[in-house]
Scaffold this active site. Structure first.
Site, PDB file in Angstrom:
ATOM      1  N   LYS A 174       0.695  -1.060  -0.162  1.00 35.85           N
ATOM      2  CA  LYS A 174      -0.414   0.038  -0.377  1.00 35.85           C
ATOM      3  C   LYS A 174       1.173   1.516   0.236  1.00 35.85           C
ATOM      4  CE  LYS A 174      -1.846   2.796   2.198  1.00 35.85           C
ATOM      5  NZ  LYS A 174      -1.647   4.152   1.633  1.00 35.85           N
ATOM      6  N   GLU A 248       9.756   2.553  10.923  1.00 39.15           N
ATOM      7  CA  GLU A 248      10.232   3.870  10.554  1.00 39.15           C
ATOM      8  C   GLU A 248       9.055   4.891  10.540  1.00 39.15           C
ATOM      9  OE1 GLU A 248      13.510   4.040  10.696  1.00 39.15           O
ATOM     10  OE2 GLU A 248      13.718   1.533   9.937  1.00 39.15           O
ATOM     11  N   CYS A 282      13.093  11.704   6.562  1.00 41.14           N
ATOM     12  CA  CYS A 282      13.342  11.438   8.087  1.00 41.14           C
ATOM     13  C   CYS A 282      14.804  11.679   8.354  1.00 41.14           C
ATOM     14  CB  CYS A 282      12.950  10.279   8.022  1.00 41.14           C
ATOM     15  SG  CYS A 282      13.187   8.813   6.701  1.00 41.14           S
ATOM     16  N   GLU A 381       9.089  16.984  14.923  1.00 39.84           N
ATOM     17  CA  GLU A 381       9.126  16.865  13.735  1.00 39.84           C
ATOM     18  C   GLU A 381       8.572  17.926  12.404  1.00 39.84           C
ATOM     19  OE1 GLU A 381      10.507  14.069  10.813  1.00 39.84           O
ATOM     20  OE2 GLU A 381       8.031  12.949  11.509  1.00 39.84           O
TER      21      GLU A 381
HETATM   22  P1  ADP Z   1       2.946  10.800   5.982  1.00 42.72           P
HETATM   23  O1  ADP Z   1       1.129  10.436   5.209  1.00 42.72           O
HETATM   24  O2  ADP Z   1       3.219  11.750   6.601  1.00 42.72           O
HETATM   25  O3  ADP Z   1       3.666   9.999   5.293  1.00 42.72           O
HETATM   26  P2  ADP Z   1       1.582   8.641   7.017  1.00 42.72           P
HETATM   27  O4  ADP Z   1       2.188   7.935   8.922  1.00 42.72           O
HETATM   28  O5  ADP Z   1       0.264   9.464   7.501  1.00 42.72           O
HETATM   29  O6  ADP Z   1       2.208   9.917   6.880  1.00 42.72           O
HETATM   30  O7  ADP Z   1       1.578   7.319   6.310  1.00 42.72           O
HETATM   31  C1  ADP Z   1       2.465   6.788   5.568  1.00 42.72           C
HETATM   32  C2  ADP Z   1       1.376   5.583   5.423  1.00 42.72           C
HETATM   33  O8  ADP Z   1       1.236   5.123   6.387  1.00 42.72           O
HETATM   34  C3  ADP Z   1       0.778   5.888   4.189  1.00 42.72           C
HETATM   35  O9  ADP Z   1       0.467   4.978   2.995  1.00 42.72           O
HETATM   36  C4  ADP Z   1      -0.291   6.563   4.415  1.00 42.72           C
HETATM   37  O10 ADP Z   1      -1.756   5.719   4.039  1.00 42.72           O
HETATM   38  C5  ADP Z   1      -0.613   5.200   5.929  1.00 42.72           C
HETATM   39  N1  ADP Z   1      -1.755   4.899   6.909  1.00 42.72           N
HETATM   40  C6  ADP Z   1      -2.908   6.352   7.129  1.00 42.72           C
HETATM   41  N2  ADP Z   1      -2.742   5.915   8.275  1.00 42.72           N
HETATM   42  C7  ADP Z   1      -3.043   4.533   8.545  1.00 42.72           C
HETATM   43  C8  ADP Z   1      -3.309   3.670   9.277  1.00 42.72           C
HETATM   44  N3  ADP Z   1      -4.158   3.406  10.504  1.00 42.72           N
HETATM   45  N4  ADP Z   1      -2.907   2.404   9.251  1.00 42.72           N
HETATM   46  C9  ADP Z   1      -2.297   1.707   8.121  1.00 42.72           C
HETATM   47  N5  ADP Z   1      -2.032   2.468   7.685  1.00 42.72           N
HETATM   48  C10 ADP Z   1      -1.982   4.414   7.308  1.00 42.72           C
END
Ligand code: ADP
Length: 497
Positions: A174, A248, A282, A381
């Site tokens: 994903k 990470e 990061c 951050e």
């Molecule tokens: P950013 O958008 O700042 O990179 P996020 O931590 O929101 O950081 O997103 C990182 C990844 O995690 C993305 O692919 C996002 O769609 C996914 N993501 C966001 N919320 C969830 C969740 N509750 N469970 C699993 N994956 C998630």
């Protein structure tokens, strides 16, 4: 015209069962770049089933053969480096030199992990009984759920997908919702390299798609890169389901500059670590911990350099800094400018949106002075081109300031004093330490990851990555052909020999 992206499940490009889609935009100009499936838990279920079905055949494919496919991945990535880099720059904004570097990391990782196809070392050790042999081997685990962000659309997924594949696992990926087109182009590389159907599956979507992957009972391992807030949610959910997780997450990385530092080297490294990728790595430098003697000269040079950086569309080879990825990122950086002002910092340069470069999410490279170690701008951050300057008197104070944050990814020190450098190596409590080098630029053959709020003790890259995607199987072979009462009475057994 916007590109139509599909999911890739069981070797077919398919729409979401829901028929719903979302769009990705070019952050330099707001143009719609791609339309991609907004995947539901049904799509995730189909992808996990496909990965499970492909697993038995893939795990039994000899690892050297798996490695050969990875070598082909490396070659195809090399051939398509520029196409991928251009698409990534359009989709997430960083400059073309950086997106080329992003693809190069995946190429390096593909060669490295391809080579692991002929290693994947276990070990033997003596056993306690006569005529018995013992060994520990690395075993594949099953379906790996890969959840990645947008800032390294190819490199970060490659750090997860390539070691997971060489170890004999299958994948459901994903990607970040800002970069579905880059993800699809990367998946195409695996297809063209000859990866069997179902071994890699792509489901695009937002957080709820990621959450469905974490929750799916068929997924044994989750490998996540993203924000600490989301990472902890993923970790908590996965833990409640007994899954293995590699995390990470955030960083608040610092460069320490001591009075004896080589000023030219320090200015260059700080500039690119802080403002490269618009501060959205990061490992980006967001704190400058500087000894008081060198501070005035260093800041004067840094302001001059920051002001000279050219902002613009990252496809223009003369541009130094691209836009932030989206409106949310811009809002967050602007919010922290207000936080800093409320805390009483001095803006030496930048501090606001760059409006003279078009409609994109551009923000001026920013230097904040008068920051104390406990201020929010020095602790949280920001993920933008913002560098906070903290003045210190000694090496010891610098190290204490460096270590006293909630994150622990990368740190760096500039000094010509070998004793100070080794003390820093010993006492800096981050997962990565640089001497006379910026905080970015990790190489794939060494463990990558961080302490404290950055991770959960796991590491990516290098041999350490294999620990994330394998489980140890200990094997005992008794070739005595006799009843042996192991361990109960070793002396007696030995006496019976
Ligand atoms: P950013 O958008 O700042 O990179 P996020 O931590 O929101 O950081 O997103 C990182 C990844 O995690 C993305 O692919 C996002 O769609 C996914 N993501 C966001 N919320 C969830 C969740 N509750 N469970 C699993 N994956 C998630």
């Amino acid at each position: 015209m916007a590109e139509l992206i599909k999911n890739y499940i069981a070797g077919e490009w398919v729409d979401s069962a829901s028929g719903e889609t979302f769009e990705s935009y070019n952050p330099a100009n707001g143009e719609v770049l791609a339309t991609a499936p907004k995947s539901t838990s049904d799509d995730v279920d189909a992808a996990v089933k496909a990965a499970k079905a492909a697993y038995q055949q893939w795990r039994l494919t000899p690892a050297p053969r798996r490695g050969e496919i990875l070598f082909r991945v490396a070659q195809i990535l090399t051939d398509r480096k520029d196409d991928l880099a251009r698409l990534m720059t359009q989709e997430m904004g960083k400059i073309i030199a950086e997106t080329r570097g992003d693809v190069q990391e995946a190429i390096d990782m593909a060669y490295y992990m391809g080579g692991e196809g002929r290693r994947l070392m276990g070990y033997t050790a003596p056993v306690e009984m006569p005529n018995k042999f013992g060994m520990a081997i690395r075993d594949s685990v099953g379906v790996v759920g890969v959840i990645t962000p947008w800032n390294f659309p190819v490199a970060v997924p490659s750090w997860k997908i390539l070691p997971a594949l060489i170890a004999g696992n299958t994948i459901v990926w994903k990607p970040g919702e800002d970069v579905p087109a880059s993800a699809a182009m990367f998946v195409k590389v695996f297809i063209d390299a000859g990866l069997p159907k179902g071994v890699i599956n792509l489901v695009t979507g937002a957080g709820d798609t990621g959450a469905a992957l974490v929750e799916h009972p068929g997924v044994r391992i989750i490998s996540f890169t993203g924000s600490t807030e989301t990472g902890i949610k993923v970790y908590t959910k996965a833990a409640s389901l007994g899954k293995k997780v590699t995390l990470e997450m955030g960083g608040k990385n610092a460069i320490i500059v001591l009075d004896d530092a080589n000023l030219d080297l320090a200015v260059d490294a700080i500039t690119w670590s802080a403002y490269g990728t618009t501060g959205q790595r990061c490992t980006a430098t967001s704190r400058l911990i500087v000894q008081s003697g060198i501070k005035p000269k260093l800041l004067e040079r840094l302001v001059e350099k920051a002001k000279s950086l050219r902002l613009g569309d990252g496809l223009d080879e003369t541009v130094d800094v691209g836009p932030l990825v989206n409106q949310k990122a811009l809002d967050k950086v602007e919010h922290y400018m207000q936080v800093g002002k409320d805390e009483g910092v001095t803006v030496l340069c930048g501090g606001q949106r760059a409006t003279d470069v078009g409609a994109g999410f551009f923000f001026q490279p920013t230097l904040l002075d008068g920051v104390s170690a406990d201020m929010r701008v020095a602790q949280e951050e920001i993920f933008g081109p913002v560098l906070s300057v903290i003045e210190v008197e000694s090496l010891e104070e610098a190290i204490e300031v460096n270590n006293n944050v909630a994150y622990g990814l990368s740190s760096s020190i500039f000094t010509e004093n070998v004793n100070a450098a080794f003390k820093a190596i010993r006492d800096l409590t981050t997962g990565i330490v640089y001497i006379n080098h910026g905080t970015t630029g990790a190489e794939i053959q060494f463990p990558f990851g961080g302490t404290r709020g950055t991770g959960n003790g796991m590491r990516e890259a290098g041999q350490a990555a294999l620990d994330s995607f394998t489980e140890w199987k200990s094997v005992y072979v008794d070739y005595s052909g006799q009843l042996q009462r192991a361990q109960i009475d070793t002396d007696k057994v030995l006496g019976e020999q």
